[in-house]
Design a protein around this motif. Structure first.
Motif, PDB file in Angstrom:
ATOM      1  N   VAL A 193       0.882  -1.164   0.000  1.00 17.69           N
ATOM      2  CA  VAL A 193       0.000   0.000   0.000  1.00 17.69           C
ATOM      3  C   VAL A 193       0.919   1.213   0.000  1.00 17.69           C
ATOM      4  O   VAL A 193       1.692   1.415   0.936  1.00 17.69           O
ATOM      5  CB  VAL A 193      -0.943   0.035   1.221  1.00 17.69           C
ATOM      6  N   GLN A 194       0.848   1.983  -1.076  1.00 15.03           N
ATOM      7  CA  GLN A 194       1.665   3.185  -1.193  1.00 15.03           C
ATOM      8  C   GLN A 194       0.773   4.412  -1.063  1.00 15.03           C
ATOM      9  O   GLN A 194      -0.347   4.425  -1.569  1.00 15.03           O
ATOM     10  CB  GLN A 194       2.385   3.192  -2.547  1.00 15.03           C
ATOM     11  N   ILE A 195       1.273   5.408  -0.349  1.00 14.18           N
ATOM     12  CA  ILE A 195       0.593   6.707  -0.326  1.00 14.18           C
ATOM     13  C   ILE A 195       1.212   7.515  -1.449  1.00 14.18           C
ATOM     14  O   ILE A 195       2.439   7.603  -1.561  1.00 14.18           O
ATOM     15  CB  ILE A 195       0.743   7.424   1.024  1.00 14.18           C
ATOM     16  N   HIS A 196       0.362   8.068  -2.297  1.00 14.23           N
ATOM     17  CA  HIS A 196       0.814   8.747  -3.509  1.00 14.23           C
ATOM     18  C   HIS A 196       0.247  10.166  -3.513  1.00 14.23           C
ATOM     19  O   HIS A 196      -0.950  10.353  -3.693  1.00 14.23           O
ATOM     20  CB  HIS A 196       0.321   7.950  -4.718  1.00 14.23           C
ATOM     21  N   ASP A 197       1.115  11.138  -3.293  1.00 15.65           N
ATOM     22  CA  ASP A 197       0.713  12.545  -3.299  1.00 15.65           C
ATOM     23  C   ASP A 197       0.884  13.066  -4.720  1.00 15.65           C
ATOM     24  O   ASP A 197       1.859  13.728  -5.051  1.00 15.65           O
ATOM     25  CB  ASP A 197       1.548  13.338  -2.304  1.00 15.65           C
ATOM     26  N   GLU A 256       9.790   3.982  -3.488  1.00 15.54           N
ATOM     27  CA  GLU A 256       9.513   5.099  -2.594  1.00 15.54           C
ATOM     28  C   GLU A 256      10.380   6.248  -3.088  1.00 15.54           C
ATOM     29  O   GLU A 256      11.584   6.085  -3.243  1.00 15.54           O
ATOM     30  CB  GLU A 256       9.883   4.720  -1.169  1.00 15.54           C
ATOM     31  N   GLY A 257       9.757   7.385  -3.384  1.00 17.55           N
ATOM     32  CA  GLY A 257      10.512   8.509  -3.911  1.00 17.55           C
ATOM     33  C   GLY A 257       9.587   9.508  -4.572  1.00 17.55           C
ATOM     34  O   GLY A 257       8.395   9.557  -4.275  1.00 17.55           O
ATOM     35  N   VAL A 258      10.147  10.277  -5.474  1.00 20.26           N
ATOM     36  CA  VAL A 258       9.392  11.313  -6.174  1.00 20.26           C
ATOM     37  C   VAL A 258       9.397  11.007  -7.664  1.00 20.26           C
ATOM     38  O   VAL A 258      10.459  10.850  -8.266  1.00 20.26           O
ATOM     39  CB  VAL A 258       9.979  12.713  -5.899  1.00 20.26           C
ATOM     40  N   ILE A 259       8.209  10.907  -8.229  1.00 22.28           N
ATOM     41  CA  ILE A 259       8.064  10.749  -9.674  1.00 22.28           C
ATOM     42  C   ILE A 259       8.104  12.165 -10.245  1.00 22.28           C
ATOM     43  O   ILE A 259       7.299  13.018  -9.848  1.00 22.28           O
ATOM     44  CB  ILE A 259       6.737  10.048 -10.029  1.00 22.28           C
ATOM     45  N   PRO A 260       9.033  12.447 -11.158  1.00 23.43           N
ATOM     46  CA  PRO A 260       9.221  13.816 -11.657  1.00 23.43           C
ATOM     47  C   PRO A 260       7.979  14.400 -12.339  1.00 23.43           C
ATOM     48  O   PRO A 260       7.201  13.677 -12.969  1.00 23.43           O
ATOM     49  CB  PRO A 260      10.361  13.683 -12.667  1.00 23.43           C
ATOM     50  N   ARG A 261       7.853  15.704 -12.201  1.00 20.38           N
ATOM     51  CA  ARG A 261       6.781  16.445 -12.861  1.00 20.38           C
ATOM     52  C   ARG A 261       6.854  16.193 -14.361  1.00 20.38           C
ATOM     53  O   ARG A 261       7.928  16.107 -14.926  1.00 20.38           O
ATOM     54  CB  ARG A 261       6.946  17.935 -12.583  1.00 20.38           C
ATOM     55  N   GLY A 262       5.705  16.027 -14.990  1.00 20.77           N
ATOM     56  CA  GLY A 262       5.647  15.763 -16.416  1.00 20.77           C
ATOM     57  C   GLY A 262       5.524  14.278 -16.723  1.00 20.77           C
ATOM     58  O   GLY A 262       5.156  13.906 -17.828  1.00 20.77           O
ATOM     59  N   GLU A 263       5.869  13.412 -15.765  1.00 20.04           N
ATOM     60  CA  GLU A 263       5.699  11.978 -15.956  1.00 20.04           C
ATOM     61  C   GLU A 263       4.349  11.545 -15.407  1.00 20.04           C
ATOM     62  O   GLU A 263       3.794  12.189 -14.510  1.00 20.04           O
ATOM     63  CB  GLU A 263       6.823  11.204 -15.245  1.00 20.04           C
ATOM     64  N   SER A 264       3.843  10.450 -15.926  1.00 24.04           N
ATOM     65  CA  SER A 264       2.574   9.910 -15.447  1.00 24.04           C
ATOM     66  C   SER A 264       2.663   9.608 -13.959  1.00 24.04           C
ATOM     67  O   SER A 264       3.616   8.971 -13.507  1.00 24.04           O
ATOM     68  CB  SER A 264       2.235   8.632 -16.216  1.00 24.04           C
TER      69      SER A 264
END
Length: 187
Positions: free
Chosen positions: A13-17, A66-74
């Motif tokens: 279970v991942q929390i996705h902001d 766990e980390g940050v998916i860069p802006r502009g990516e899905s």
């Protein structure tokens, strides 16, 4: 491990902001992570019925992300692993006969026992809307429900506060993961 020595499948279970904060509930099924977005998060209180909207399958390796998916990516935004563990499928058909878990999902009702660091006990995913129904807008909808077992919570809300929740992998919050990424450290 099951009693027969075979390993149990994993769940995460991942929390996705992301654009909207939500929880991603993922079950390992047939070599992929079957995934549902759960806006209010899973609940350990059987009276809470949580909307769960299917999303695309993910590779098994993603359960550790766990980390940050860069802006502009899905799916851009910060992700933490709120809970992780294994599960025991309890799949059955309408007559109560045991069926493979993937078939239970296909039939629209799957029960399973979670062995997580935070979530424990029996849960069910039940499809409440097919994507091909006239009023569905092409979207399928499910409910994620905690069984009324001995591990259920009854005297308090059964969902975590996503902004104060800590990762089951690293102990970090969403804010701490985002801050580390902004500093150029590990996301």
């Amino acid at each position: 491990m099951e009693n027969d020595g075979t390993p149990r499948p994993h769940f995460v279970v991942q929390i996705h902001d992301a654009r909207r904060l939500h929880f991603d509930f993922r079950l390992e099924v047939d070599g992929v992570l079957k995934s549902w977005a759960v806006p209010r998060g899973p609940s350990e209180n059987p009276s809470d019925r949580r909307l769960a909207v299917p999303t695309e399958d993910h590779a098994l390796e993603y359960r550790e992300f766990e980390g940050v998916i860069p802006r502009g990516e899905s799916g851009s935004g910060t992700v933490i692993v709120w809970d992780q563990g294994t599960y025991r499928p309890l799949g059955h058909d309408g007559q109560g006969d045991s069926v493979p878990f993937a078939e239970s999902l296909e039939l629209g009702h799957a029960t399973f026992w979670l062995y997580g660091s935070k979530l424990h006990g029996e849960f069910a995913l039940t499809r409440i809307q097919q994507g091909d129904e006239p009023d569905s807008g092409g979207h399928e909808a499910w409910l994620l429900i905690k069984a009324n077992d001995r591990l259920a919570v009854r005297d308090r809300p059964g969902s975590p506060d996503p902004y104060h929740a800590r990762s089951a992998r690293t102990g970090r919050t969403l804010h701490q993961v985002a801050a580390a990424a902004a500093r150029g450290g590990e996301g």
